[in-house]
Design a protein around this motif. Structure first.
Motif: not given
Length: 302
Positions: A188-192, A219-227, A241-248, A262-269
């Motif tokens: 959830x941090x900037x790459x620096x 970045x995948x939406x879960x990377x934001x770690x909003x909680x 603007x999120x990547x479709x993949x959860x890969x690094x 899956x589009x559904x998993x991405x979309x719900x996040x």
């Protein structure tokens, strides 16, 4: 532009453009400027128009505002000169998007952003420019986009707060509204290594004029770690603007094989970011397409 953003609680930005073109056998990307040159030949212009028009259609059918970005991610002065392509390519790219906007007779709910990227590798913050170097280096392209008549400016896939600050100051002196978009890691941090709250505060404090707000992209939406993010982050985070993949990023970079959850998993996040945290602008990056934006608007309406 601020009034436009204040008017809506939900809007789209484009999904992937370069990644969709990369997987076509009939389209050749340029080693220096990637896809911007496609505006000059009929097959390339047709391919670009098809992608952008897909996104315009989805937004119009859902009566949802849309932000489109010029295909100028890599058209800084150095790359344009090395490519041998026209020095007016940034302005011409703005004209290209406005021609699509006029064809759709959409003057109220479609805004065009002038896009720039970092100078070097967007996944290697150690290669980022200093603030002083960045302001000097990026000014030429920023001026070209402003002269072209964009509604706002946006710097995307920025891996370093230092280079982002220089870009912010180069954009601020034009008096054109602007947005800074960072690429983040799984933490959830900037790459620096900067937290988002520190990144936003640094630029808001030190820039000549603060940006309209901030995006996160590539970045995948879960990377934001909003909680785990401070509330202050969501007071300034306009969009993702999120990547479709959860890969690094290291696993995705230069992959010729489409990687996607899956589009559904991405979309719900993504929709959670809007509904629970007030992130207004949702769109896609690597691996996404029309189906991702369609999921967002269909579920949002439902």
């Amino acid at each position: 532009m601020q009034d436009f953003l204040d008017r809506y609680d939900f809007m789209l930005s484009e999904a992937a453009v370069v990644e969709r073109l990369k997987r076509r056998d009939d389209i050749a990307l340029d080693d220096h400027i990637v896809h911007a040159h496609l505006i000059y030949d009929l097959p390339g212009r047709t391919a670009l128009s098809k992608i952008y028009n897909d996104y315009i259609r989805i937004a119009q059918q859902a009566d949802t505002p849309l932000l489109l970005f010029t295909p100028t991610w890599r058209t800084n002065q150095d790359r344009v000169e090395r490519s041998g392509i026209s020095s007016t390519i940034n302005r011409d790219a703005v004209d290209f998007l406005y021609s699509l906007k006029q064809q759709e007779n959409d003057t109220a709910t479609l805004k065009i952003g002038g896009t720039i990227g970092c100078r070097n590798d967007c996944y290697r913050p150690e290669e980022a420019l200093s603030a002083t170097e960045a302001a000097r280096f990026h000014s030429w392209q920023i001026r070209q986009l402003v002269t072209g008549g964009v509604d706002f400016l946006i710097a995307v896939t920025i891996p370093s707060v230092e280079e982002a600050l220089g870009i912010a100051n180069a954009m601020a002196v034009t008096d054109k509204p602007y947005i800074i978009s960072f690429v983040i890691g799984r933490d959830g941090k900037v790459l620096d290594g900067n937290s988002l709250v520190n990144a936003f505060d640094t630029i808001d404090t030190l820039a000549i004029t603060p940006p309209l707000g901030y995006f996160v992209n590539c970045s995948y939406p879960a990377f934001l770690n909003p909680v785990t993010q401070p509330v202050a982050v969501f007071q300034r985070l306009l969009g993702m603007q999120a990547n479709a993949s959860s890969l690094d990023h290291s696993e995705l970079d230069d992959s010729m094989e489409l990687k996607s959850e899956p589009v559904e998993a991405w979309g719900e996040l993504m929709l959670q970011l809007n509904h629970d945290y007030g992130v207004k602008v949702l769109g896609g990056c690597c691996g996404t397409g029309s189906e991702h934006l369609e999921y967002l608007v269909n579920r949002n309406i439902a």
